[in-house]
Design an enzyme around this catalytic site. Structure first.
Site, PDB file in Angstrom:
ATOM      1  N   ALA A  67      71.736  -2.444  84.825  1.00 46.68           N
ATOM      2  CA  ALA A  67      73.032  -3.108  84.667  1.00 46.68           C
ATOM      3  C   ALA A  67      73.798  -2.362  83.590  1.00 46.68           C
ATOM      4  O   ALA A  67      73.214  -1.658  82.763  1.00 46.68           O
ATOM      5  CB  ALA A  67      72.822  -4.559  84.271  1.00 46.68           C
ATOM      6  N   GLU A 113      65.481  -3.963  89.809  1.00 51.91           N
ATOM      7  CA  GLU A 113      65.514  -5.337  90.331  1.00 51.91           C
ATOM      8  C   GLU A 113      66.320  -5.412  91.621  1.00 51.91           C
ATOM      9  O   GLU A 113      65.979  -6.171  92.532  1.00 51.91           O
ATOM     10  CB  GLU A 113      66.085  -6.281  89.260  1.00 51.91           C
ATOM     11  N   GLU A 133      64.197  -2.824  79.607  1.00 51.66           N
ATOM     12  CA  GLU A 133      65.005  -3.789  78.845  1.00 51.66           C
ATOM     13  C   GLU A 133      64.429  -4.045  77.453  1.00 51.66           C
ATOM     14  O   GLU A 133      65.166  -4.342  76.518  1.00 51.66           O
ATOM     15  CB  GLU A 133      65.113  -5.117  79.623  1.00 51.66           C
TER      16      GLU A 133
HETATM   17  N1  DAK Z   1      74.711   1.168  81.351  1.00 50.82           N
HETATM   18  C1  DAK Z   1      75.841   1.821  80.998  1.00 50.82           C
HETATM   19  N2  DAK Z   1      75.939   3.161  80.957  1.00 50.82           N
HETATM   20  C2  DAK Z   1      74.839   3.872  81.267  1.00 50.82           C
HETATM   21  C3  DAK Z   1      73.620   3.270  81.640  1.00 50.82           C
HETATM   22  C4  DAK Z   1      73.584   1.834  81.676  1.00 50.82           C
HETATM   23  N3  DAK Z   1      72.508   1.136  82.072  1.00 50.82           N
HETATM   24  N4  DAK Z   1      72.712   4.233  81.877  1.00 50.82           N
HETATM   25  C5  DAK Z   1      73.341   5.400  81.686  1.00 50.82           C
HETATM   26  N5  DAK Z   1      74.622   5.189  81.310  1.00 50.82           N
HETATM   27  C6  DAK Z   1      75.638   6.181  80.998  1.00 50.82           C
HETATM   28  C7  DAK Z   1      75.398   6.796  79.630  1.00 50.82           C
HETATM   29  O1  DAK Z   1      75.917   5.964  78.614  1.00 50.82           O
HETATM   30  C8  DAK Z   1      76.130   8.104  79.779  1.00 50.82           C
HETATM   31  O2  DAK Z   1      77.503   7.872  79.617  1.00 50.82           O
HETATM   32  P1  DAK Z   1      78.405   8.772  78.619  1.00 50.82           P
HETATM   33  O3  DAK Z   1      77.736   8.725  77.313  1.00 50.82           O
HETATM   34  O4  DAK Z   1      78.314  10.146  79.264  1.00 50.82           O
HETATM   35  O5  DAK Z   1      79.760   8.143  78.697  1.00 50.82           O
HETATM   36  C9  DAK Z   1      75.908   8.485  81.235  1.00 50.82           C
HETATM   37  O6  DAK Z   1      75.553   7.277  81.892  1.00 50.82           O
HETATM   38  C10 DAK Z   1      74.756   9.463  81.409  1.00 50.82           C
HETATM   39  O7  DAK Z   1      73.621   8.942  80.767  1.00 50.82           O
HETATM   40  P2  DAK Z   1      72.736   9.781  79.709  1.00 50.82           P
HETATM   41  O8  DAK Z   1      73.574  10.775  78.974  1.00 50.82           O
HETATM   42  O9  DAK Z   1      71.973   8.804  78.905  1.00 50.82           O
HETATM   43  O10 DAK Z   1      71.767  10.570  80.724  1.00 50.82           O
HETATM   44  P3  DAK Z   1      70.289  11.097  80.465  1.00 50.82           P
HETATM   45  O11 DAK Z   1      69.940  11.906  81.659  1.00 50.82           O
HETATM   46  O12 DAK Z   1      70.186  11.701  79.095  1.00 50.82           O
HETATM   47  O13 DAK Z   1      69.375   9.767  80.415  1.00 50.82           O
HETATM   48  C11 DAK Z   1      68.617   7.606  81.287  1.00 50.82           C
HETATM   49  C12 DAK Z   1      69.258   9.023  81.588  1.00 50.82           C
HETATM   50  C13 DAK Z   1      68.637   6.811  82.553  1.00 50.82           C
HETATM   51  C14 DAK Z   1      67.191   7.803  80.802  1.00 50.82           C
HETATM   52  C15 DAK Z   1      69.462   6.941  80.153  1.00 50.82           C
HETATM   53  O14 DAK Z   1      70.839   6.968  80.524  1.00 50.82           O
HETATM   54  C16 DAK Z   1      69.069   5.508  79.935  1.00 50.82           C
HETATM   55  O15 DAK Z   1      68.077   5.224  79.244  1.00 50.82           O
HETATM   56  N6  DAK Z   1      69.886   4.568  80.412  1.00 50.82           N
HETATM   57  C17 DAK Z   1      69.709   3.152  80.184  1.00 50.82           C
HETATM   58  C18 DAK Z   1      68.580   2.636  80.992  1.00 50.82           C
HETATM   59  C19 DAK Z   1      68.371   1.151  80.739  1.00 50.82           C
HETATM   60  O16 DAK Z   1      68.113   0.737  79.590  1.00 50.82           O
HETATM   61  N7  DAK Z   1      68.487   0.310  81.797  1.00 50.82           N
HETATM   62  C20 DAK Z   1      68.399  -1.139  81.642  1.00 50.82           C
HETATM   63  C21 DAK Z   1      69.763  -1.726  81.339  1.00 50.82           C
HETATM   64  S1  DAK Z   1      69.681  -3.472  81.021  1.00 50.82           S
HETATM   65  C22 DAK Z   1      71.555 -10.211  84.068  1.00 50.82           C
HETATM   66  C23 DAK Z   1      70.344  -9.890  84.634  1.00 50.82           C
HETATM   67  C24 DAK Z   1      69.867  -8.582  84.542  1.00 50.82           C
HETATM   68  C25 DAK Z   1      70.588  -7.623  83.875  1.00 50.82           C
HETATM   69  C26 DAK Z   1      71.796  -7.941  83.337  1.00 50.82           C
HETATM   70  C27 DAK Z   1      72.288  -9.247  83.419  1.00 50.82           C
HETATM   71  N8  DAK Z   1      72.021 -11.595  84.085  1.00 50.82           N
HETATM   72  C28 DAK Z   1      71.084 -12.650  84.361  1.00 50.82           C
HETATM   73  C29 DAK Z   1      73.404 -11.888  83.904  1.00 50.82           C
HETATM   74  C30 DAK Z   1      70.031  -6.282  83.763  1.00 50.82           C
HETATM   75  C31 DAK Z   1      69.974  -5.639  82.609  1.00 50.82           C
HETATM   76  C32 DAK Z   1      69.696  -4.198  82.579  1.00 50.82           C
HETATM   77  O17 DAK Z   1      69.520  -3.536  83.569  1.00 50.82           O
END
Ligand code: DAK
Length: 259
Positions: A67, A113, A133
């Site tokens: 997300a 998910e 997360e």
């Molecule tokens: N959200 C926003 N932007 C993201 C992102 C994300 N999840 N993942 C990547 N990006 C963006 C980065 O910020 C970057 O943007 P700029 O800085 O260039 O503007 C661009 O995508 C490229 O990413 P990286 O530069 O980080 O690329 P790398 O190859 O170095 O790394 C990576 C790739 C996938 C390992 C890294 O980007 C990463 O760790 N991303 C986050 C992964 C993560 O933590 N995912 C979980 C997110 S929390 C809900 C229920 C569920 C949820 C929400 C609400 N409710 C009940 C309402 C779910 C929550 C989640 O999924």
């Protein structure tokens, strides 16, 4: 196909409807705009008799990196409680037609998910699955603690969710999270071939089969078996059952009517 989509590329390949997540600047991070478009496209495919199976996919680099962290970073508890965002995953679960998640690259958090909310997952050898997360000070919130645990068992799910470790496509295959791993070069072609094989089956039987398998997650064995028996008997009221059995006996290919 539908030019009004901004974060999605939608097309059809025969009886397969393809929805491709397309937010490359954010590795397909799932914001409400993207999820809204996805659910809209899935509803359209679900209502279209010429579509038998749906594929949800991303780019080579990312199915979805979760997300959108930037969209929720400043939210408070009441805002999250009142947010309609989770409804998108629930809407995906209510789609009647089979959905194949075809995963290449990052498949993380809400992206994992989303894949698990689909009916089966196939992967490119480049795929990486994870629930990271914990690294953000939260836990999976779109079914991850439940669906991942049912898919891979307690120990692997605990490790992934408590450490945030990403697993490879081969590990995902070994743990039962995905049904197939394809070479990167032929991944999309193979995924579409598998979806086409599903799409060619009798539509009513597909729908009932999906319901029956999903029932296994929601009921006791006795209740699930009873549900299956009723669903099985119901199919003898369809023209497709008559056609399928007649075609077998007459040694020809069946022609399904979806009735
Ligand atoms: N959200 C926003 N932007 C993201 C992102 C994300 N999840 N993942 C990547 N990006 C963006 C980065 O910020 C970057 O943007 P700029 O800085 O260039 O503007 C661009 O995508 C490229 O990413 P990286 O530069 O980080 O690329 P790398 O190859 O170095 O790394 C990576 C790739 C996938 C390992 C890294 O980007 C990463 O760790 N991303 C986050 C992964 C993560 O933590 N995912 C979980 C997110 S929390 C809900 C229920 C569920 C949820 C929400 C609400 N409710 C009940 C309402 C779910 C929550 C989640 O999924």
């Amino acid at each position: 196909m539908d030019e009004s989509y901004v974060n999605l590329i939608v097309n059809r390949q025969g009886r397969v409807g393809v929805a491709q997540l397309n937010r490359p600047q954010a590795l397909n991070a799932l914001n409400s705009e993207l999820m809204d478009e996805l659910v809209h496209a899935l509803h359209a495919f679900d209502a279209d008799d010429s579509i038998g199976c749906i594929v949800v996919t991303g780019s080579e680099k990312a199915f979805a990196a979760g997300a959108d962290i930037k969209q929720m970073a400043n939210a408070g508890v009441v805002e999250m409680m009142n947010s309609p965002f989770i409804g998108y995953w629930d809407a995906v679960q209510r789609i009647a037609k089979p959905i194949v998640a075809a995963v290449s690259g990052f498949c993380l958090g809400g992206g994992c998910e989303l894949a698990m909310t689909c009916d089966l997952i196939v992967a490119s050898e480049t795929a990486q699955f994870g629930q990271p997360e914990i690294n953000l000070g939260i836990i999976p919130g779109a079914g991850g603690t439940q669906r991942l645990t049912r898919a891979v068992g307690k120990s692997v799910a605990m490790e992934m969710i408590l450490t945030g470790r990403r697993i490879s496509a081969q590990e995902a295959l070994q743990f039962g999270l995905v049904s197939r791993v394809f070479p990167a070069a032929s991944f999309m072609e193979e995924s579409l071939k598998l979806a086409a094989a599903i799409a060619d089956k009798a539509p009513v039987a597909l729908r009932v089969a999906k319901e029956a398998v999903n029932r296994a997650f929601e009921s006791t064995l006795a209740e699930g078996v009873l549900f299956e028996r009723r669903a099985f008997n119901l199919l003898f009221a369809t023209e497709d059952q008559k056609e399928g059995m007649a075609a077998f006996i007459e040694k020809r290919a069946p022609v399904w009517q979806g009735r």
